[in-house]
Design a protein around this motif. Structure first.
Motif, short mmCIF file in Angstrom:
data_model
loop_
_atom_site.label_atom_id
_atom_site.label_comp_id
_atom_site.label_asym_id
_atom_site.label_seq_id
_atom_site.Cartn_x
_atom_site.Cartn_y
_atom_site.Cartn_z
N PRO A 58 44.66 37.60 36.79
CA PRO A 58 45.20 37.00 35.56
C PRO A 58 46.73 37.07 35.44
N PRO B 68 39.51 37.09 37.56
CA PRO B 68 39.55 38.56 37.40
C PRO B 68 38.44 39.32 38.12
N LEU B 69 37.31 38.69 38.40
CA LEU B 69 36.21 39.45 39.01
C LEU B 69 36.31 39.58 40.53
N PRO C 29 37.44 43.33 41.93
CA PRO C 29 36.33 44.31 41.98
C PRO C 29 35.28 43.97 43.03
N LEU C 30 34.94 42.70 43.20
CA LEU C 30 33.95 42.32 44.22
C LEU C 30 34.44 42.69 45.62
N GLU D 144 34.38 46.48 46.15
CA GLU D 144 33.03 47.03 46.29
C GLU D 144 32.33 46.56 47.55
N ILE E 148 30.13 33.42 41.79
CA ILE E 148 31.31 33.70 40.96
C ILE E 148 32.50 32.87 41.44
N TYR F 72 32.11 29.35 40.22
CA TYR F 72 32.45 29.29 38.80
C TYR F 72 33.97 29.14 38.62
#
Lengths: 274, 274
Positions: free
Chosen positions: B120, B147-148, B151-152, B155, B166, B169
């Motif tokens: 972002p 933003p996701l 983290p993906l 992980e 995602i 999207y």
């Protein structure tokens, strides 16, 4: 002690707002002061030593407001126990966010199979397990770290198929163990409750840390005769954040969607930096 | 200047390791010093003022090693431009991680439709757009905050169906605009390249910031006659992190899976805390 003194709450970021919101609804006569360390969030991926240092700095900041109780609405700090804070600030009552959920889960379970989900630091601390086992060694505790759930909650992916798929990935192992109680070991998780419920089904009892902690705070204030019993005044909760960019404000509104809050930027004034 | 002096690289966390790794392979004779501010990661959700303060503290730390060049392998810092650092540290050559990708995308695009994905803060800074438009005002730049994806990547969900869903999207809007070039505006994204490629199809050119920056650093050192042309010595890259819990080490191994690194904990020594 003056009953009109505030309840202080702190968290590494904004997750603790679910606890503050719960307290605000449960105890509408109380003044609420919140500190979210958004400049240094998340704590979950930091070392115990660093987290303790931050918690001490924040407590020092909150003490200026002369609170009658301090709620540690942060699982990473709570997983380190409260003794390091109690030793340092002997006059203060601290309530953490882990003990109340652990005790509630013990009351709820029938088959003594309890699941816990939370961020990696909370899970690897095994704090829930040690509290539960100390009280009832017959209980089995199955834990699972769920690092992607906090970002999903913050981004507002509350109830999407992607969210449910990720939750399934995390909790399927626990469900196979026939857990009848699942502790939501993170203050962000109430936002995902609908998706979690859809995955675990109707028969598993969900323990919401925010709710359990709110009830515990009320009980402790009652016992100490410190509940504010005066006339209902409109106290506006005051929320301090160590950093407050627009992006964070937008996320915050997903946690506590009210205009009736006073939001300020504040420094803990900590001298030591990393 | 001594050609044997090190190349210093910094990032808010571990994402910049994709840049460091690229440089290490591209310039095997160079000494590499890396600083990752893991105690305060992520920067993307913090304010410009806070990010600048942190970047200055880190630069002060790196200067102790007398580097011949400093690479800002952090998109949040790079999106604020390099002038605030150049003013403060006039003798130092800084290379940021945004300019090289913007220039490469301008070379790549045929239809002048360029997409940018990133965290972002990087996206809302509109830094890519302003650099590209300044050079060619006919180019259309379509940006999307994702933003996701960090983290993906952290992980290890590199190439799962959830990850692809995602990504879809996020990038479907950009694909509708017929972009022929997509800038991966985050040093974490090379880890997701396979999934991104699967979503965008074979005809979109992907600009990898780590690769573009590595090539730029080599070019600048060549121009300044500062490439280390001596015999090949085995320099072990030295990586400093402001916090280094086990959880972080595990994630780190997904970024640079080699035992041949020297990993240390270090403080920037910054006096001012938030």
């Amino acid at each position: 002690m003056n009953k009109e003194l505030p309840i202080a709450i702190f968290d590494s970021g904004i997750g603790g707002l679910t606890v503050a919101k719960r307290l605000y609804r449960l105890l509408p006569k109380e003044k609420i002061i919140y500190f979210g360390d958004t400049a240094r969030v998340p704590y979950g991926t930091k070392s115990a030593e660093t987290i303790k240092q931050y918690a001490i700095q924040i407590t020092r900041f909150l003490i200026r407001f002369n609170p009658k109780i301090i709620v540690i609405a942060c699982h990473s700090v709570s997983s380190l126990g409260t003794s390091f804070l109690k030793r340092r600030f002997p006059g203060i009552t601290f309530i953490d966010v882990i003990n109340p959920s652990a005790l509630q889960a013990l009351k709820t379970t029938r088959n003594k199979q309890i699941g816990v989900i939370g961020p990696p630091a909370t899970i690897s601390s095994k704090r829930y397990e040690s509290i539960i086992k100390r009280i009832d060694s017959q209980v089995h505790v199955y834990q699972k770290a769920c690092p992607l759930l906090v970002p999903l909650a913050e981004e507002g992916w509350f109830d999407t198929d992607v969210t449910k798929n990720i939750i399934s990935y995390y909790v399927d192992d626990l469900l196979e163990k026939q857990i009848d109680t699942l502790i939501l070991g993170c203050t962000h998780y109430p936002l995902l409750e609908k998706a979690i419920r859809a995955v675990v089904g109707p028969s598993v009892f969900l323990v919401d840390a925010s709710e359990a902690t709110g009830i515990k705070v009320k009980k402790v204030l009652q016992q100490q005769d410190l509940l504010n019993k005066g006339k209902l005044k409109k106290h506006v909760p005051v929320l301090f954040f160590s950093d407050l960019p627009d992006y964070r404000k937008k996320i915050m509104s997903r946690f506590w969607n009210t205009q009736a809050l006073l939001i300020k930027k504040a420094s803990t004034g900590g001298k030591k930096n990393v």
